[in-house]
Design an enzyme around this catalytic site. Structure first.
Site, PDB file in Angstrom:
ATOM      1  N   SER A 409       2.832  -5.601  -5.585  1.00 36.32           N
ATOM      2  CA  SER A 409       3.610  -4.386  -5.820  1.00 36.32           C
ATOM      3  C   SER A 409       5.082  -4.692  -6.102  1.00 36.32           C
ATOM      4  O   SER A 409       5.842  -3.803  -6.445  1.00 36.32           O
ATOM      5  CB  SER A 409       3.477  -3.437  -4.629  1.00 36.32           C
ATOM      6  OG  SER A 409       3.581  -4.139  -3.427  1.00 36.32           O
ATOM      7  N   HIS A 430      -1.414  -2.938 -10.324  1.00 30.93           N
ATOM      8  CA  HIS A 430      -0.811  -2.429  -9.092  1.00 30.93           C
ATOM      9  C   HIS A 430      -1.382  -1.056  -8.754  1.00 30.93           C
ATOM     10  O   HIS A 430      -0.999  -0.051  -9.349  1.00 30.93           O
ATOM     11  CB  HIS A 430       0.719  -2.385  -9.248  1.00 30.93           C
ATOM     12  CG  HIS A 430       1.402  -1.833  -8.043  1.00 30.93           C
ATOM     13  ND1 HIS A 430       2.582  -1.152  -8.091  1.00 30.93           N
ATOM     14  CD2 HIS A 430       1.044  -1.865  -6.728  1.00 30.93           C
ATOM     15  CE1 HIS A 430       2.923  -0.782  -6.869  1.00 30.93           C
ATOM     16  NE2 HIS A 430       2.001  -1.199  -6.031  1.00 30.93           N
ATOM     17  N   GLU A 442      -0.152   0.805 -12.103  1.00 29.55           N
ATOM     18  CA  GLU A 442       0.819   0.147 -12.977  1.00 29.55           C
ATOM     19  C   GLU A 442       0.133  -1.109 -13.510  1.00 29.55           C
ATOM     20  O   GLU A 442      -0.280  -1.976 -12.730  1.00 29.55           O
ATOM     21  CB  GLU A 442       2.077  -0.239 -12.200  1.00 29.55           C
ATOM     22  CG  GLU A 442       3.018   0.928 -11.949  1.00 29.55           C
ATOM     23  CD  GLU A 442       4.273   0.536 -11.182  1.00 29.55           C
ATOM     24  OE1 GLU A 442       5.330   1.091 -11.459  1.00 29.55           O
ATOM     25  OE2 GLU A 442       4.177  -0.328 -10.273  1.00 29.55           O
ATOM     26  N   ASN A 480       8.247   1.148  -7.585  1.00 27.72           N
ATOM     27  CA  ASN A 480       8.892   0.647  -6.376  1.00 27.72           C
ATOM     28  C   ASN A 480      10.343   0.241  -6.616  1.00 27.72           C
ATOM     29  O   ASN A 480      11.153   0.264  -5.695  1.00 27.72           O
ATOM     30  CB  ASN A 480       8.092  -0.531  -5.806  1.00 27.72           C
ATOM     31  CG  ASN A 480       6.883  -0.040  -5.022  1.00 27.72           C
ATOM     32  OD1 ASN A 480       6.805   1.133  -4.681  1.00 27.72           O
ATOM     33  ND2 ASN A 480       5.935  -0.921  -4.760  1.00 27.72           N
TER      34      ASN A 480
END
Ligand code: 3H9
Length: 684
Positions: A409, A430, A442, A480
């Site tokens: 991540s 992800h 992702e 993130n």
């Protein structure tokens, strides 16, 4: 050029056929063609009944959304539906695929509805921030019943044809060739008079209990929070039950126009197209074909690995799942089974489907069992050394052409790919937790990732019913990386004088499902913690050292009771104040506006950098990531769309106001500054 609507005769039945790929959206030409076809039926004395049907994958899937926001073109959809209903000859809708929105309204305008047994019928307008605006809110309760109509218009979820038959929406179910059956039906009913007009039916609305509406509102208050459209839909159905049809449609029109010109529908329509655009890969060489994926390997049967595996099992793709120890393997597969059984208990799956899914699972301790997988996804501990070791190992086992994916991540995918002999076959996948539920993936494109590998990942993402979005390599990718900005600022705001409750409230009022500290408590305050209780450098370190690790330990930023209900913690407040003193930070009153500017405007700035650096292919992809991965309120369209709605100059002004406080980490995105100066926008 011939228009999308053609007509042909079968005996004395006029068959009206639409051919407007891909989904027979009701564009201006289709609407005009339908009106002309009804006029043709009226004018031709030999025609005694009409069948309206569609070619291609589906019956009309609704109004043409790409026409929304542009000057409306005649004939309007309500006029078309009226023209059909007022035809003096019986009109039969022949429904296959999905009769959605305006498509269902066309069908409701018809005197009869014949549907293929596999067809679906629905009013998804609410998902676009709208209501069925061509008489749908007035006709649907009259035909399908009030409760059914309320459920359909407020959820937007289509019902199956069998369900439609049970509630009276479908008059005949058909297996096999639809049009001949519809023609036969038209022949059966051609002499029946008076014609059954949906708008004239009274039975189902008269028997409706008026208390139903408020009960329905109360029962669904949580689901509808923040959205305008559900209430407008309920109101319109309520009007249908208390007002003559002719007045009801006028009210419906008013409500429709309010929604259509409002900010929420614009945001939801943006997301409709954004989600579809996200699936496209820029710079993909022509003729790139995806690789075949018949078996998937998952390394790690923890929460993440198990959740990831479930997606493939549910889609009928066999999975080999590998763990280091029998106990972890059994625990992981046990949780997967329990998750499936919980879905079955809620009626979402049958017991057979649970067994079928679990039958596709091959749990093993033998790493070598990954040899026959076409894709292997690593879902181990988030640590570069651990990931590298796993990739080195799997590289030696996986067959040539197999794709190796990391669920990292944050970490540098290029560094991971470099330890393998096949960096072109390495991609990031992800998933978001809980991975069997969250829609976002992702798909991380490394420097060396081959185009067909990327395409395979995107195609597979859609096959398992996720929303895949391409991201480039950087720390935290799209989601993130932006989250970090928010988290950093939220934490600094605590030191400067805000409370966790205030910051969370601002985010929840904005429409997020939870605020930054509620999210930390849910996920675990100790995620990413250095695990040394004697090393206390941050508020988070202190909470972890005090065993306040979030909901799982009954305490985190909040105190929790045995039902996991939070209350503010005086102890945490003291910890925060001590930290402020220790760091020499003067505490002061923090306004809600400052929280917005420092946590949300900074995210927009980071989003602009992500765009500038080519990490995201397009601004709307960032919106998709935040809506599907983090619960950004759909009715605000995602951070980039929201920034456009606010005005980029306003965002820049807000950031300038906060610039001193944001230092030293903060720097402006040149793209944002540039676009704000030019009066440009990211998404329009
Ligand atoms: C309405 O009807 C208002 C009325 O009540 C009142 C008016 C007064 N328009 O999803 P896909 C495009 S509101 C224009 O990938 P699938 C879509 O963008 C409308 N375009 O396919 C995509 O284009 P591209 C209520 C549309 O097989 C392509 O078609 N109706 C529309 O996975 C393929 O779409 C809805 O909200 C449209 N209505 O799913 C239904 N629909 O290839 C919305 C699709 O360039 N549509 N496109 O990216 C859907 O739910 C799905 O598209 C459907 C097919 C289930 C039909």
């Amino acid at each position: 050029m011939p228009g999308p609507i053609s007509t042909r005769r079968h005996g004395d039945v006029l068959i009206v056929l639409s051919n407007n790929p891909p989904v027979n959206a009701l564009s201006t030409a289709v609407r005009q063609g339908l009106v002309d076809a009804i006029a043709e039926a009226e004018a031709d004395g030999d025609v005694r009944a009409v069948v309206i049907a569609c070619e291609g994958q589906t019956f009309f899937a609704g109004a043409d959304i790409s026409e929304f926001g542009k000057p409306p073109q005649q004939p309007w959809l309500p006029t078309v539906v009226e023209a059909i209903e007022n035809c003096s000859k019986p009109v039969v809708a022949a429904i296959h695929g999905t009769a959605l929105g305006g498509g269902l309204e066309i069908a409701l305008g018809c005197h009869y509805r014949v549907a293929d047994a596999s067809a679906k019928l629905g009013t998804p307008e609410v998902k676009l921030g709208l209501l069925p605006g061509a008489g749908g809110t007035q006709r649907l309760p009259r035909v399908a019943g009030v409760r059914k109509a309320l459920e359909m218009v407020t959820s937007g979820t289509p019902i199956g044809a069998r369900d439609g038959f049970a509630c009276g929406l479908v008059d005949r179910l058909v297996e096999g060739d639809l049009i001949p059956h519809a023609v036969a039906y038209a022949e059966e009913v051609r002499d029946v008079r008076p014609l059954p007009k949906s708008s004239e039916r009274q039975g189902k609305i008269e028997e409706c209990d008026p208390a139903l509406f408020d009960d329905f509102r109360k029962a669904n208050a949580k689901r509808f929070r923040g959205f305008d459209a559900p209430e407008a839909n309920i109101k319109a159905v309520q009007i249908a039950c208390s007002t003559p049809y002719s007045e009801g449609v006028v009210e419906e029109r008013k409500l429709f126009m309010e929604l259509m010109t409002g900010a929420q529908s614009a945001a939801q329509r943006h997301l409709f197209f954004a989600e579809r655009k996200a699936g496209r890969i820029d710079r993909l060489p022509e003729n790139t074909a995806p690789r075949a994926i018949a078996r998937v390997g998952v390394i790690g049967a923890g929460t993440m690995g198990g959740g990831i595996a479930m997606n493939f099992l549910s889609a009928g793709i066999p999975v080999t799942i590998v763990e280091m120890g029998q106990e972890s393997l059994d625990r992981g597969t046990g949780i997967m089974r329990r998750n499936y059984e919980a879905s079955a208990a809620k009626g979402k799956l049958t017991a057979d489907q649970v067994e079928t899914a679990m039958d596709y699972l091959q749990p093993t301790l033998d790493f070598a069992a990954l040899a026959d997988c076409d894709l292997v996804i690593e879902a181990v501990y988030e640590n570069m050394d651990v990931k590298k070791e796993v990739f080195e190992r799997v590289d030696k086992i996986a067959k040539p052409g197999a794709i190796l994916a990391s669920n990292t991540s944050y970490l540098d995918l290029n560094e991971i790919a470099a330890v393998t002999s096949r960096p072109a076959d390495v991609v990031g996948l992800h998933f978001f937790s809980p991975a069997n539920i969250m829609k976002l993936i992702e798909v991380v494109r490394g420097d060396a990732t081959a185009p067909d590998v990327l395409l395979t990942a995107m195609t597979l993402g859609k096959r398992i019913r996720k929303v895949p979005v391409v991201a480039g390599v950087c720390h935290g990718f799209i989601g993130n990386r932006m989250l970090r900005q928010r988290q950093n600022e939220a934490t600094r705001l605590l030191l400067e004088g805000a409370s966790p409750e205030q910051i969370d409230r601002v985010h929840v009022d904005f429409g997020m499902p939870m605020g930054p500290f509620q999210m930390q408590d849910l996920a675990g305050v100790d995620i990413g913690w250095h695990r040394d209780p004697s090393r206390v450098e941050t508020i988070r370190d202190q909470l972890c050292a005090m065993e306040r690790r979030g909901q799982k330990t009954g305490a985190g930023f909040y105190d929790y009771d045995d039902k996991r209900r939070p209350t503010p913690s005086p102890l945490v407040q003291q910890v925060i104040e001590d930290f402020s003193a220790r760091n020499g930070v003067q505490r002061r009153e923090i306004t809600d506006q400052e929280i917005v500017e420092r946590t949300l405007y900074t995210m927009v700035n980071e989003g602009a950098k992500i765009l500038e650096e080519g990490i995201a292919q397009r601004a709307s992809d960032i919106d998709v990531v935040w809506v599907y991965g983090y619960g950004w309120p759909v009715y605000r369209g995602g951070p980039m769309f929201w920034a456009d709605s606010e005005g980029l100059a306003k965002i820049v002004d807000g950031l300038r106001r906060q610039e001193e406080r944001l230092k030293p980490e903060f720097s402006f995105s040149n793209l944002l500054l540039d676009m704000a100066a030019k009066g440009d926008s990211f998404t329009r």
